[in-house]
Every structure is written in C-alpha cells, then in structure tokens.
Design a protein around this motif. Structure first.
Motif, PDB file in Angstrom:
ATOM      1  N   ALA A 102       1.745  -2.489  -6.088  1.00 15.12           N
ATOM      2  CA  ALA A 102       0.486  -2.204  -5.398  1.00 15.12           C
ATOM      3  C   ALA A 102      -0.553  -3.278  -5.701  1.00 15.12           C
ATOM      4  O   ALA A 102      -1.514  -3.443  -4.952  1.00 15.12           O
ATOM      5  CB  ALA A 102      -0.032  -0.825  -5.788  1.00 15.12           C
ATOM      6  N   ARG A 103      -0.352  -4.013  -6.816  1.00 16.68           N
ATOM      7  CA  ARG A 103      -1.265  -5.107  -7.165  1.00 16.68           C
ATOM      8  C   ARG A 103      -0.841  -6.383  -6.424  1.00 16.68           C
ATOM      9  O   ARG A 103       0.336  -6.583  -6.133  1.00 16.68           O
ATOM     10  CB  ARG A 103      -1.227  -5.357  -8.672  1.00 16.68           C
ATOM     11  CG  ARG A 103      -1.701  -4.183  -9.507  1.00 16.68           C
ATOM     12  CD  ARG A 103      -1.831  -4.556 -10.977  1.00 16.68           C
ATOM     13  NE  ARG A 103      -0.607  -5.038 -11.589  1.00 16.68           N
ATOM     14  CZ  ARG A 103       0.252  -4.259 -12.267  1.00 16.68           C
ATOM     15  NH1 ARG A 103       0.014  -2.973 -12.422  1.00 16.68           N
ATOM     16  NH2 ARG A 103       1.322  -4.782 -12.812  1.00 16.68           N
TER      17      ARG A 103
ATOM     18  N   PRO B  47       2.827   4.922  -5.520  1.00 13.86           N
ATOM     19  CA  PRO B  47       2.214   5.777  -6.544  1.00 13.86           C
ATOM     20  C   PRO B  47       1.225   4.993  -7.412  1.00 13.86           C
ATOM     21  O   PRO B  47       1.366   3.776  -7.605  1.00 13.86           O
ATOM     22  CB  PRO B  47       3.415   6.237  -7.385  1.00 13.86           C
ATOM     23  CG  PRO B  47       4.610   6.034  -6.513  1.00 13.86           C
ATOM     24  CD  PRO B  47       4.285   4.890  -5.612  1.00 13.86           C
ATOM     25  N   ALA B  48       0.250   5.693  -7.928  1.00  8.21           N
ATOM     26  CA  ALA B  48      -0.750   5.074  -8.808  1.00  8.21           C
ATOM     27  C   ALA B  48      -0.054   4.343  -9.949  1.00  8.21           C
ATOM     28  O   ALA B  48       0.895   4.854 -10.540  1.00  8.21           O
ATOM     29  CB  ALA B  48      -1.692   6.138  -9.352  1.00  8.21           C
ATOM     30  N   GLY B  49      -0.516   3.138 -10.214  1.00  8.92           N
ATOM     31  CA  GLY B  49       0.035   2.350 -11.311  1.00  8.92           C
ATOM     32  C   GLY B  49       1.281   1.546 -10.960  1.00  8.92           C
ATOM     33  O   GLY B  49       1.772   0.778 -11.784  1.00  8.92           O
ATOM     34  N   HIS B  50       1.815   1.687  -9.760  1.00  8.75           N
ATOM     35  CA  HIS B  50       3.014   0.920  -9.371  1.00  8.75           C
ATOM     36  C   HIS B  50       2.650  -0.560  -9.326  1.00  8.75           C
ATOM     37  O   HIS B  50       1.667  -0.949  -8.702  1.00  8.75           O
ATOM     38  CB  HIS B  50       3.529   1.387  -8.019  1.00  8.75           C
ATOM     39  CG  HIS B  50       4.914   0.908  -7.696  1.00  8.75           C
ATOM     40  ND1 HIS B  50       5.202  -0.403  -7.429  1.00  8.75           N
ATOM     41  CD2 HIS B  50       6.077   1.585  -7.611  1.00  8.75           C
ATOM     42  CE1 HIS B  50       6.489  -0.527  -7.181  1.00  8.75           C
ATOM     43  NE2 HIS B  50       7.048   0.673  -7.282  1.00  8.75           N
TER      44      HIS B  50
ATOM     45  N   ASP C 167       0.840  -1.192   0.000  1.00 10.93           N
ATOM     46  CA  ASP C 167       0.000   0.000   0.000  1.00 10.93           C
ATOM     47  C   ASP C 167       0.881   1.251   0.000  1.00 10.93           C
ATOM     48  O   ASP C 167       2.066   1.206   0.330  1.00 10.93           O
ATOM     49  CB  ASP C 167      -0.901   0.013   1.235  1.00 10.93           C
ATOM     50  CG  ASP C 167      -1.890  -1.144   1.245  1.00 10.93           C
ATOM     51  OD1 ASP C 167      -2.375  -1.511   0.162  1.00 10.93           O
ATOM     52  OD2 ASP C 167      -2.173  -1.673   2.336  1.00 10.93           O
TER      53      ASP C 167
END
Length: 128
Positions: A27-28, A21-24, A18
């Motif tokens: 994070a998935r 940055p967005a799209g890292h 968590d």
C-alpha cells in the motif's frame, strides 16, 4: 508443429496498491525493476528462419522506455498497477501496435516484479 521465441525487457518504476489491509507493505509507494518477457509463436518460419526477427520487437522496448521507465505506474495505467493487469495492458498494446507489423503472433506476456515472482497474461484463444 509450432515455433516459439521469447525476449526479455526491463524497466524501473514505482507504484502502490489501494484497497489492501492496513499496514500492507504494497500500500506504500515502492519501486521495482520490472522484467517483461514476451513470447511469440508461428506455425512456419519466415526467411531466413525466424518466428519474428528480435530486432522487430524494438518498438515494444521503446514503448516501455517512454511510458513506463522511471514513472509511477499509478499515473500511467487506468487500472490498478498489479503485475497481472500490467501484463494484460502490455499484451493488448502488442496486439494492437506491434503484432500487425511482425511475423508471428503474441502467445503471452509475463511480468516479474522480482526474480522470484511473476504474473502472466495469455490473450484469449492463444493458450499454450
């Protein structure tokens, strides 16, 4: 003079991180075949010439198998499941649960998520 031994263990697990940055991609939810290397040291050898008998490290392998193998590390750890924090967690487990039962002292724990990257934790006062 100091003697050292090392032993590698492995397990497969998933995690996500968590706060990235967005799209890292981390994070998935994704998985790794983790390799954990522990290093024990001693100033003198026990009979018949061991720092620690490798077989005496089996309880650590059993701990990894029971609590980490094929698990989601986000559900297992109370901290973000980075390699750095996993290495620290495992070192503290060894110090509290395994080290009192074996000859030698834990020097470090190294955790690899891939063959080309690793994180290492050395408990305070045990610098190499």
């Amino acid at each position: 003079m100091e003697y050292r031994i090392g032993k590698r263990f492995s397990f497969d697990a998933a995690h996500h991180l968590d706060g990235l940055p967005a799209g890292h991609k981390c994070a998935r939810v994704h998985g790794h075949t983790y390799t954990v290397e522990v290093v024990f040291a001693a100033d003198r050898l026990d009979e018949p010439g061991f720092v620690t008998d490798f077989g005496d490290l089996a309880p650590f392998g059993a701990y990894l198998d029971e609590y980490f193998d094929h698990r989601d590390l986000n559900d297992v750890l109370d901290v973000p499941p980075t390699s750095e924090l996993l290495a620290a967690h495992l070192a503290h487990w060894i110090i509290g649960n395994l080290e009192p039962l074996v000859q030698g002292r834990l020097e470090s724990v190294r955790v690899s998520e891939s063959p080309t990257s690793w994180a290492e934790f050395t408990p305070a006062g045990r610098a190499q």
